[in-house]
Every structure is written in C-alpha cells, then in structure tokens.
Design a protein around this motif. Structure first.
Motif, mmCIF file in Angstrom:
data_model
loop_
_atom_site.group_PDB
_atom_site.id
_atom_site.type_symbol
_atom_site.label_atom_id
_atom_site.label_comp_id
_atom_site.label_asym_id
_atom_site.label_seq_id
_atom_site.Cartn_x
_atom_site.Cartn_y
_atom_site.Cartn_z
ATOM 1 N N GLN B 366 43.460 -25.961 -13.012
ATOM 2 C CA GLN B 366 42.044 -25.874 -12.635
ATOM 3 C C GLN B 366 41.209 -26.889 -13.421
ATOM 4 O O GLN B 366 40.297 -27.504 -12.886
ATOM 5 N N MET B 367 41.541 -27.035 -14.722
ATOM 6 C CA MET B 367 40.787 -27.999 -15.524
ATOM 7 C C MET B 367 41.020 -29.414 -15.016
ATOM 8 O O MET B 367 40.088 -30.221 -14.948
ATOM 9 N N ALA B 368 42.284 -29.695 -14.665
ATOM 10 C CA ALA B 368 42.597 -31.033 -14.162
ATOM 11 C C ALA B 368 41.828 -31.303 -12.884
ATOM 12 O O ALA B 368 41.307 -32.403 -12.667
ATOM 13 N N ALA B 369 41.721 -30.280 -12.032
ATOM 14 C CA ALA B 369 40.976 -30.432 -10.784
ATOM 15 C C ALA B 369 39.504 -30.671 -11.077
ATOM 16 O O ALA B 369 38.845 -31.508 -10.446
ATOM 17 N N MET B 370 38.986 -29.916 -12.063
ATOM 18 C CA MET B 370 37.582 -30.070 -12.439
ATOM 19 C C MET B 370 37.302 -31.497 -12.903
ATOM 20 O O MET B 370 36.293 -32.097 -12.541
ATOM 21 N N LEU B 371 38.249 -32.031 -13.683
ATOM 22 C CA LEU B 371 38.081 -33.399 -14.188
ATOM 23 C C LEU B 371 38.139 -34.394 -13.032
ATOM 24 O O LEU B 371 37.353 -35.337 -12.947
ATOM 25 N N ARG B 372 39.097 -34.162 -12.106
ATOM 26 C CA ARG B 372 39.302 -35.084 -10.990
ATOM 27 C C ARG B 372 38.086 -35.099 -10.078
ATOM 28 O O ARG B 372 37.665 -36.137 -9.600
ATOM 29 N N GLU B 373 37.522 -33.896 -9.839
ATOM 30 C CA GLU B 373 36.447 -33.788 -8.845
ATOM 31 C C GLU B 373 35.054 -33.945 -9.441
ATOM 32 O O GLU B 373 34.057 -33.835 -8.733
ATOM 33 N N ALA B 374 34.994 -34.170 -10.753
ATOM 34 C CA ALA B 374 33.684 -34.230 -11.401
ATOM 35 C C ALA B 374 32.831 -35.325 -10.783
ATOM 36 O O ALA B 374 33.274 -36.458 -10.641
ATOM 37 N N PRO B 375 31.564 -34.974 -10.372
ATOM 38 C CA PRO B 375 30.680 -35.999 -9.816
ATOM 39 C C PRO B 375 30.343 -37.043 -10.883
ATOM 40 O O PRO B 375 30.227 -38.233 -10.598
ATOM 41 N N THR B 376 30.197 -36.590 -12.113
ATOM 42 C CA THR B 376 29.870 -37.495 -13.198
ATOM 43 C C THR B 376 30.741 -37.130 -14.383
ATOM 44 O O THR B 376 30.900 -35.949 -14.684
ATOM 45 N N PHE B 377 31.326 -38.128 -15.022
ATOM 46 C CA PHE B 377 32.080 -37.874 -16.248
ATOM 47 C C PHE B 377 31.454 -38.689 -17.357
ATOM 48 O O PHE B 377 31.111 -39.849 -17.178
ATOM 49 N N ARG B 378 31.272 -38.076 -18.505
ATOM 50 C CA ARG B 378 30.783 -38.826 -19.649
ATOM 51 C C ARG B 378 31.646 -38.532 -20.868
ATOM 52 O O ARG B 378 32.082 -37.397 -21.069
ATOM 53 N N PHE B 379 31.878 -39.593 -21.646
ATOM 54 C CA PHE B 379 32.673 -39.467 -22.858
ATOM 55 C C PHE B 379 31.834 -38.796 -23.931
ATOM 56 O O PHE B 379 30.626 -38.963 -23.984
ATOM 57 N N ASP B 380 32.497 -38.018 -24.766
ATOM 58 C CA ASP B 380 31.838 -37.356 -25.890
ATOM 59 C C ASP B 380 30.904 -38.328 -26.607
ATOM 60 O O ASP B 380 31.337 -39.350 -27.130
ATOM 61 N N GLY B 381 29.607 -37.999 -26.619
ATOM 62 C CA GLY B 381 28.613 -38.923 -27.138
ATOM 63 C C GLY B 381 28.764 -39.206 -28.618
ATOM 64 O O GLY B 381 28.686 -40.358 -29.049
ATOM 65 N N SER B 382 29.016 -38.150 -29.405
ATOM 66 C CA SER B 382 29.075 -38.379 -30.849
ATOM 67 C C SER B 382 30.275 -39.253 -31.210
ATOM 68 O O SER B 382 30.219 -40.031 -32.156
ATOM 69 N N ASP B 383 31.367 -39.146 -30.423
ATOM 70 C CA ASP B 383 32.531 -40.000 -30.671
ATOM 71 C C ASP B 383 32.238 -41.454 -30.322
ATOM 72 O O ASP B 383 32.919 -42.354 -30.788
ATOM 73 N N SER B 384 31.245 -41.675 -29.453
ATOM 74 C CA SER B 384 30.955 -43.039 -29.015
ATOM 75 C C SER B 384 29.906 -43.707 -29.879
ATOM 76 O O SER B 384 29.697 -44.901 -29.781
ATOM 77 N N MET B 385 29.204 -42.904 -30.682
ATOM 78 C CA MET B 385 28.170 -43.484 -31.553
ATOM 79 C C MET B 385 28.830 -44.082 -32.792
ATOM 80 O O MET B 385 29.949 -43.721 -33.141
#
Lengths: 284, 424
Positions: B366-385
């Motif tokens: 189910q999680m994999a499906a959620m990731l696949r079908e996500a309209p928008t995906f964003r990477f963890d913000g604090s990891d990107s700062m």
C-alpha cells in the motif's frame, strides 16, 4: 582521641562507598539491560528487575548470542589485538628511551625539547587527520596496520614521555653516578637500573595506552577504514546499529564483550597501577 | 641487547607487511551509514554482482558519514561509491566537482524508461545526473491501532476537519489522540521537522515549499509560522498529545509508537515514516502488520493542495571513475538488484520494473502504491537544507518551540542561522 579517629574513618568510608556506588551505578544498569529482551528495554527501565530479581525468565542471553554470532567477530577481535598490542608497545618503548634521555642525560636544549613534547598534549588529534592521511596516501600506509600503529604512537607519545620523564627524574642521580663509576655505559644504566626501577610507572602507562587504543573508534576509522579485513572491534560493533538507531539494545551486550579484555589487563597489572600513580610522589 | 631490539623491530615490520589489507584485487569500496539489517540487506544485494563479475565489494560503514567523506576527500582517497545522505549533500559534492557525472556511466535511455521523472530530477544537479536512487521511505503516514479504532467506533479521517472532529471525539471519550517522541540523541528534534514539512506541503504550493527549503522565503514568513502553529496546537497540548510537552521532548522517537499498544492505549495515533514498522515490531513482538497496526495518509489540510507525499530516499553517488565502480553503479540501478534490497528491509522501490510481490506484506505494498500514485512528491526538507540549518537550527527550533519558547523568537533564531549559512 581514639574514638574521634574512628568516627572520621567511618565518615570517610561511608563517603567512599557512596561515591563508588554512584560511580558504578550506570555500569550495573548497562549490565542488567544487556540481559533484557529488546521489547522490555524499550518499555521499562532496568531498575524494574529489582521488583523480582530472582525471576530468571525476564533475562535472556539473546543479545549476546546475536552480537557474537554475526560474521567477522573473530576477525574483529584479531584486528583489535594486532592494533592494541603494537599500538601500546611502540609508544611505550619509544617514550621510555626519550624520557630517560630527557631526564638523565645532560645536553643543551633538553628543557626546550621536553617543553615542546609536553606542549603537544594540547593539540587536538582531529587537527592532524587530513595532513597525516595525505602523507599516508603518498606512502601507501592508509588502510594498513603499520599506519595506525604509527598514528597511535604519535598520539600517545606526549603523555607517555611526560609521565615517564617525571618518574625517571625522581630516581636519585647518585645511583646513576655510582653505576657510571663502576663502568656502566648509558645503555646499561638504562637497561639494568632505570627500567627495572620504573616497572610500576611503565605498567600504569601500558594500561592507559592499551585502554585508549582498544577503545578507539575514530583513529581506526580514519586511517584503517571500516573494511572487514582490518576493522577493529569498535568499528565492527558500531555497525550493529542501523542508520535510524535500530538495534541499540545490542550495544549494551557489545559493550560488555569489548570490556572483557581491558578488564583482564587492568586486573593483571592492578598492583603495579596503584604504585605507579603514587610513583615519585612519596619516598618510602 | 641490540640484537633483541633488532628482533623486535623486524617482527614489527613483518607483522605490518602481512597485515596490509589486500586491496590490490579488482574491488569497489562503498561507504554508507547502514548497519544491522540494513547492512545485511546491502550485502545480499551485491552478492550476485560479486559472483558474476569477480569484483569484490568492500563496505565501509559509519554513522558519521559526512565527516569521514570530507576527511577522505581532503586527503585524496575518497571511497569509490558513497551512499549520499540527502540532496543537500549531493549538490554540495557535485558543485565542488567531487562526484562523477552519471549521465556518462548509466544508459540514460534505460534510466528514463525505468525511473519516473521525479527520481531523475531529484538526482540531477545543473542538468547532470549525480545521484542514483535505490530505495525510498514514505513519511506522510499516521499509524494507528485498527482494533482500538474499531472497538471505539473511530473512523480514519481524510481531511483536517474530520481529523479535528476525531480528536474531539477521542478527548470526549477520555483518550489521548497523539503520541509524539522528539528525542533522538544528538539528532533530537528531527521528528518534529517532518511534521512541519508535511504541514507545509498541505498548506502551500509545492513551489513555496521548495522556496522555503532553498531559503528564498524567510523563516519568519507567515506560511512557515502557520505550519509551526498547527504543529504546536497538537504537540504542546497535553489534551491532544500524551504527556505533552515533557514526554514529547523526553521520549525517544523509536519508543513513541509503543503508546499505541499499551493496555489501555496511552495514545491513539502516531505520525512517522514507513521505517518505524521495524521499531514497532522489535519493541512489541507478536503484532501483525495490517491487523494490530496500520496507517492512513496524513490528511489534507487545505483542499486545493491535496495530500502530497513527503519522503526520504537512499541514493548512491560515484566518487572515483573506475571500471569496477561503473559496473557497480550499472548493477544497482537495475530492478533486480533493488528488489533484493527493498524486500529485505520493507523499503519502497523506485525502479518502475520492481514487482510488487517482492514486498514483505500488504502494508508495504500500500505504501509503495501511495508513493507511485502521489500527485506531488517532495524530499525531506531538513535533509535538503545545509547542515547548520537542516540538522542544526531547525531541530533546535522544534525543541525550543515545544518546550514553550515564543514562536517568533524561535523563527528569528532559525532565520539568523540561515542567513549566515545560505549566503556562504
């Protein structure tokens, strides 16, 4: 008078026991935790076992089994021994020569040399990683035991020279003069006089240095890397924990497994240790 | 005596020669933060590669990866392959020219076919591919105990209004809605940053989220402040969160979900990433995925923004351009290699060709499906700062805010650190 003495003694003993208890409490907690299953460690504190200390079903040796049964533990033990034995022997040997020379031989500028060596005590070793590693790469020493021995020798020398210098200085000069008159060379008076007299100091130095090298993670990780062929116990054990900190309960038993060797060393050299710390402070 | 000394010296030299690690063989060195099961899964993944090519994979693990990589880089012997900890690290290394451009290493036609554009974009810097993703974690999840929900007649909320109604219902029944744990040693505070990021994604445009991560809008912006306030309404109130605020600050993030499984449950819901299942299983043996614990997506807040997915992912970067390293990168970019890794760990695959059957349970599917079908995906913000903000001031700010400090002061503090950091 007699009664008063006794009273102060009792006070002192109570204090000592209380402090020892406070000092050892975390270690006891660690020991108890290392025998508890992960699910209980995460839900209750180790002191809850005191409610029913004789209920043996609440204890498990699974943590120890898991740590010991993972691959490469024998490798890690071997590597740790290779690193710690030579990482202790080399600096102690070099420091004994250096300290004897600085304490008992007369030459110009020895005070300056001694000051510089002791001054190195305040240099943080993290500062040296990059330049030393650069030299090691050029000499093909990175990832080899020789490299890490030399590193530990370098990091251990200032303290070792400092400690042995103080001890050698406390040996009476008359002794060496007498030996000189009897025809002893410098080498003989070092080997036959200074060394046997300084066994307590050297023994405590060995304990200090061995503990430091055995427990070291950072120096090994930088100069040796985490490859299984060369990684010591500390590096191996740190890889038990996952990137989010999973499996930390295994670290409790891992800590005791890695503690076994230093404990053996300490108890074997203990009677020298006490004399070594007192070394030079009192005559008797 | 001199003889004895010579003997000792020669023994030392001999031992030294024997002990030099045999690195001469064809090998590839990989540095990563993985340990325990993660390390086992990685070794299992590379086993077929080693057998087929004869190239030895030498794994180096450390929890302090950025420091070690920097030291090795300065000294001139970086590992061949590094598992980058985030987009921020990737950009930094790529900018300094320390990463090999993967567009020349991997077959980009195949990559474009097997990877969705999201993952290609996330690994790209200045139009060159530097990071190759191998697995992902979904963060926008709320965990709950389905048996408790059924017994008390609670229903899974889909919108913020439904969630609010559910919270009131729980409080009226004498239950505590949330369990939150922010303690994580030196990294304490990070679980709170995930809350803020999830709320940000649900209250503003993804573009604003990117601007926030890149510090193009200040921390004192009204939209950032609103996200903190929504989080604070829950995390600072003992009616809404179990033991707030003291227990929130003192509870380890790995122990926080335990509150859902005590008898009676101390709390009803827990927001955390997909990896928390391994903690739930280890700390509460006997629980069954899907029956005793389950998840629902973090509900939408403002209808127009829906339910974007916040996540984290593991990726490899290449630091030395050797033929063994090239072969390794090609191997781990395949669905076959990644299937082994994700199925062992219950992580989610990023290669489109991964068969959903490799996942250990329905929950993961189910999680994999959620990731696949996500309209928008964003990477963890604090990891990107940059580190000083994303894994410093932001964490500290969360702790200060929850412990009762004034929100404006907290945001100004993070802003001041950001201005020093981003302008460098």
């Amino acid at each position: 008078m007699f009664k008063k003495m006794n009273f102060t003694k009792i006070i002192i003993n109570v204090f000592i026991i209380a402090f020892m208890f406070i000092w050892i409490l975390p270690t006891i907690g660690l020991l108890v935790t290392s025998f508890r299953p992960a699910s209980e460690v995460s839900s209750t504190g180790w002191w809850t076992v005191l409610n029913s200390p004789l209920k043996f079903t609440q204890f498990t040796i699974e943590n120890y089994q898991q740590v010991l049964n993972q691959g490469g533990m024998a490798y890690a033990f071997r590597n740790s021994f290779i690193i710690a034995i030579f990482g202790t022997a080399l600096p102690v040997l070099v420091a004994a020569f250096a300290a004897f020379g600085l304490a008992k031989l007369q030459f110009r500028g020895r005070a300056v040399v001694y000051t510089i060596i002791v001054g190195l005590l305040v240099v943080p070793l993290q500062l040296t990683f990059i330049p030393v590693l650069k030299i090691y790469n050029a000499l093909n020493l990175s990832g080899t035991f020789v490299g890490v021995w030399l590193a530990h020798t370098g990091y251990g020398l200032p303290f070792a020279v400092f400690m042995l210098h103080n001890f050698f200085s406390s040996l009476p000069d008359d002794l060496f003069e007498a030996a000189y008159i009897d025809g002893a060379s410098i080498w003989t008076s070092f080997y036959k006089l200074a060394l046997p007299l300084s066994v307590p100091a050297i023994a405590s130095l060995v304990i200090f240095q061995f503990l430091w090298v055995w427990n070291d993670l950072l120096v090994a990780l930088i100069y040796l890397g985490g490859f299984q062929e060369v990684a010591p116990l500390t590096v191996k054990l740190s890889s038990l924990v996952g990137s989010y900190g999973q499996n930390w309960h295994l670290l409790t038993s891992a800590a005791f497994i890695s503690m076994v060797v230093p404990l053996i060393i300490f108890f074997a050299l203990q009677r020298y240790f006490v004399r070594g710390i007192l070394a030079g402070s009192v005559k008797g | 005596m001199k003889k004895a000394l010579l003997l000792i010296l020669s023994i030392v030299l001999m031992a030294g020669m024997f002990s030099s690690a045999a690195l001469a063989q064809d090998s590839v060195s990989v540095m990563a933060v993985w340990g325990g099961q993660e390390l086992d899964a990685f070794m299992k993944m590379v086993e077929p590669f080693e057998k087929a090519t004869g190239i030895e994979v030498q794994y180096e693990g450390t929890r302090d990866l950025p420091t070690l990589v920097t030291t090795r880089l300065e000294a001139g012997n970086p590992p061949d392959i590094v598992a980058l900890t985030g987009v921020g690290m990737m950009k930094q290394l790529a900018e300094e020219g320390d990463l090999v451009n993967l567009s020349n290493v991997l077959d980009m036609d195949r990559m474009n076919k097997e990877y969705s554009q999201t993952w290609i974009d996330l690994g790209t810097y200045n139009e060159d591919l530097y990071g190759m993703y191998i697995s992902a974690d979904v963060k926008s999840l709320v965990w709950y105990n389905p048996k408790e929900f059924a017994a008390k007649g609670y229903e899974v909320p889909e919108t913020w209004d439904e969630l609010k109604a559910l919270q009131e219902e729980m409080i009226a029944n004498g239950d505590t809605p949330w369990s939150i744990g922010l303690e994580s040693g030196a990294a304490s505070g990070w679980p709170g940053t995930d809350w803020i990021e999830d709320i940000m994604l649900r209250t503003t445009d993804p573009e604003v989220y990117d601007q926030w991560v890149n510090h193009e809008i200040p921390w004192t912006d009204a939209r950032v402040k609103r996200a903190f306030e929504i989080f604070g309404e829950i995390a600072k109130d003992p009616e809404y969160t179990y033991g707030a605020p003291t227990a929130v600050l003192a509870t380890n993030f790995g122990d926080a979900p335990n509150a859902l499984f005590t008898d009676p449950p101390q709390a009803m819901m827990h927001r955390q990433a997909s990896f928390i299942t391994s903690f739930i299983r280890d700390n509460n043996p006997g629980l069954v995925a899907g029956e005793d614990y389950d998840f629902f997506p973090f509900p939408e807040i403002d209808e127009e923004y829906g339910t974007p997915v916040l996540g984290a992912a593991s990726m490899f970067g290449m630091m030395n351009d050797t033929s063994a390293a090239r072969a390794f990168m090609r191997y781990v970019s395949t669905a076959g290699a990644q299937s082994i890794f994700v199925s062992e760990l219950g992580k989610l695959g990023v290669n489109k060709n991964i068969n959903p059957n490799v996942y250990p349970d329905d929950l993961t599917r189910q999680m994999a499906a959620m990731l696949r079908e996500a309209p928008t995906f964003r990477f963890d913000g604090s990891d990107s700062m940059p580190g000083a903000v994303g894994s410093g001031a932001f964490w500290q700010g969360i702790l200060d805010y929850v412990s009762g400090q004034d929100l404006d002061g907290v945001l100004e503090y993070i802003e001041s650190i950001s201005q020093d950091t981003y302008n460098q």
